[in-house]
Design an enzyme around this catalytic site. Structure first.
Site, PDB file in Angstrom:
ATOM      1  N   LYS A  23       0.834  -1.212   0.000  1.00 58.29           N
ATOM      2  CA  LYS A  23       0.000   0.000   0.000  1.00 58.29           C
ATOM      3  C   LYS A  23       0.871   1.266   0.000  1.00 58.29           C
ATOM      4  CE  LYS A  23      -2.786   0.306   3.749  1.00 58.29           C
ATOM      5  NZ  LYS A  23      -2.954   1.624   4.383  1.00 58.29           N
ATOM      6  N   ASP A 328       2.816  -1.124  11.722  1.00 61.29           N
ATOM      7  CA  ASP A 328       1.468  -1.579  11.358  1.00 61.29           C
ATOM      8  C   ASP A 328       1.226  -3.045  11.715  1.00 61.29           C
ATOM      9  OD1 ASP A 328       0.857   0.917  10.353  1.00 61.29           O
ATOM     10  OD2 ASP A 328       1.497   0.416   8.323  1.00 61.29           O
TER      11      ASP A 328
HETATM   12  C1  S3P Z   1       2.829   4.910   6.117  1.00 61.54           C
HETATM   13  C2  S3P Z   1       3.487   5.234   7.256  1.00 61.54           C
HETATM   14  C3  S3P Z   1       3.084   4.782   8.598  1.00 61.54           C
HETATM   15  C4  S3P Z   1       2.090   3.637   8.537  1.00 61.54           C
HETATM   16  C5  S3P Z   1       1.043   3.831   7.501  1.00 61.54           C
HETATM   17  C6  S3P Z   1       1.656   4.032   6.116  1.00 61.54           C
HETATM   18  C7  S3P Z   1       3.341   5.432   4.829  1.00 61.54           C
HETATM   19  O1  S3P Z   1       2.511   5.865   9.288  1.00 61.54           O
HETATM   20  O2  S3P Z   1       1.467   3.429   9.789  1.00 61.54           O
HETATM   21  O3  S3P Z   1       0.183   2.699   7.450  1.00 61.54           O
HETATM   22  O4  S3P Z   1       2.975   4.898   3.768  1.00 61.54           O
HETATM   23  O5  S3P Z   1       4.130   6.385   4.862  1.00 61.54           O
HETATM   24  P1  S3P Z   1       3.443   6.884  10.122  1.00 61.54           P
HETATM   25  O6  S3P Z   1       4.589   7.149   9.249  1.00 61.54           O
HETATM   26  O7  S3P Z   1       2.661   8.116  10.375  1.00 61.54           O
HETATM   27  O8  S3P Z   1       3.790   6.123  11.376  1.00 61.54           O
END
Ligand code: S3P
Length: 449
Positions: A23, A328
């Site tokens: 994702k 995650d």
């Molecule tokens: C993500 C960063 C993470 C993660 C999120 C996706 C990204 O969040 O929890 O599901 O794609 O940059 P944070 O960077 O705010 O911890």
């Protein structure tokens, strides 16, 4: 309302599966393709709703794109080719879409409003609003439950004639790839350099992918610098394949690690070292893991097949930089910990309280419902594993990862498990139930969309 119905205990799970495209990488591939000069093809793109939100947002900004079940063909408009949307830009449930696009759109000469669903509207945005303002962006949000915090919708007013985003040196108080990426993306439009330092290195997809496209960006440990001086602010279209999402695969790893007799392979999973904390955690639990490297995918992202063969597990601890690399995966880890002998600890995870749900609390609630002895801490959990679990009737709390965690626990619980409100699973793993069922689990998705 959709629900998942699981009958346990499951018999040995066996076989090889693929999971949806990563994702995080998918969001970035869609953004960088939209801003490229010319056509890009992205293979292996997740059909999950979060990546769709990003795709639709760029369509609303004037980018033409053909979207298939697992690919996108994008006619990039160049860094300065986006056009003013007719209405609000809807980020759906996706925090990554909102935070990263806030950075990209802060440097435009048109204004936008970024909106999201109920869960996203409760998530903190001050972390991006403040540093963006510090470099000259006109961005504002809404006040809300927490004093001083900023919540969506986010309104961004255009930079007017003569205004430009300026250089930024920012020491982020939290390790967040969303904050880091937001600021780096705003830096594509800035006059001076963008330098960001994090307490611990968060996922580095933005740095890797922009670097692969020739953007002048460099990382030294937890410091990343993008200096556009002398750069022509262009990159060509590209053809990339997105690896499988390790965050979705984590639930398949968990199922295989928890159900006796299992032997499961997840093919072509992204194994970027800033994402593999769950692999380290499983190793610490003495899980039997086998890897077949598959080279690099999408702009420098390592990938491989991961085989998990069940064996009895021991408790383990996660926290610090390892926790950041599995931010995650705490719900999946906690499910595995429920079957591992001894007390497993999750620490330094306060950030989980501001994810799609308050994941410290929702993870604890779901574990408790299955009969697990769990203690909730401000920054984590103690999970006492090894006791017999009974089936439970639980709610997803609107959080895809909580829904999948509950389903996986249902595989090792005695009797029937029902997980309510599972529409959210489609944000990241639309065929989650089908994937587990193809390995032999008795999991069905019921109810109309
Ligand atoms: C993500 C960063 C993470 C993660 C999120 C996706 C990204 O969040 O929890 O599901 O794609 O940059 P944070 O960077 O705010 O911890």
């Amino acid at each position: 309302m959709k629900r998942l119905r699981v009958r346990g205990p499951a018999k040995a799970l066996r076989g090889a599966v693929r999971v949806p495209g990563d994702k995080s990488i998918g969001h970035r591939a869609l953004m960088f393709a939209s801003l490229a000069e010319g056509r890009s093809t992205i293979h292996g793109l997740s059909a999950g709703l979060d990546n769709r939100s990003t795709a639709e947002l760029f369509r609303a900004l004037g980018v033409t794109m053909e979207l298939g079940d697992d690919y996108a063909i994008v006619d990039g408009v160049g860094l300065f080719g986006l056009s003013m949307p007719r209405g609000d830009l809807d980020c759906g449930n996706s925090g990554t879409t909102m935070r990263l696009c806030a950075g990209l759109l802060a440097g435009q000469r048109f204004g936008v409003r970024l909106v999201g669903d109920e869960s996203l509207t409760r998530r903190p945005m001050r972390r991006v609003v403040e540093p963006l303002r510090a470099r000259g962006a006109h961005i504002a949000g809404r006040s809300g439950p927490k004093e001083g915090e900023v919540y969506p919708p986010l309104a961004i007013a255009p930079l007017v004639e003569g205004e430009e985003l300026v250089a930024l040196e920012y020491r982020s108080p939290i390790a967040s790839a969303q904050v880091k990426s937001c600021l780096l993306l705003s830096g594509l439009y800035a006059r001076g350099a963008t330098a960001i330092e994090e307490p611990v290195v968060s996922r580095d997809h933005t740095e890797r992918m922009l670097g692969a496209l020739g953007v002048p960006i460099q990382a030294v440990g937890p410091l990343v610098v993008l200096d556009p001086t002398g750069w022509d602010r262009r990159w060509p279209g590209f053809e990339w394949t997105v690896p499988g999402d390790i965050s979705g695969a984590a639930f398949v790893f968990a199922a295989a690690a928890m159900v006796p007799g299992s032997d499961v392979t997840v093919e072509a999973v992204g194994l970027n070292p800033t994402r593999t904390g769950i692999v380290d955690a499983l190793r610490a639990m003495q899980a039997d893991l086998r890897f077949t490297p598959k080279g690099e995918m999408a702009g420098g992202e390592p990938a491989g097949d991961v085989r998990v063969v069940h064996r009895p597990l021991a408790a383990a601890m996660t926290g610090g930089e390892m926790l950041t690399r599995m931010i995650d995966e705490v719900p999946a880890f906690s499910a595995i910990a429920a079957t591992a002998r001894g007390r497993s600890d999750v620490r330094d995870a306060e950030e989980l309280r501001v994810k799609e749900s308050d994941r410290v609390s929702t993870t604890a609630k779901v574990l408790e419902a299955f009969g697990v002895d769990v203690t909730e801490l401000q920054d984590g959990l103690h999970v006492h594993g090894g006791a017999a679990l009974h089936g439970a009737h639980v709610d997803s709390h609107g959080d895809h990862r909580i829904a999948m965690m509950a389903a996986v626990l249902g595989l090792v619980a005695e009797g029937e498990t029902i997980v309510d409100d599972t529409e959210c699973v489609a944000t990241s793993f639309p065929d989650f139930a089908g994937t587990l069922a193809s390995l032999g689990a008795d999991v069905v998705e019921e109810g109309a969309g």
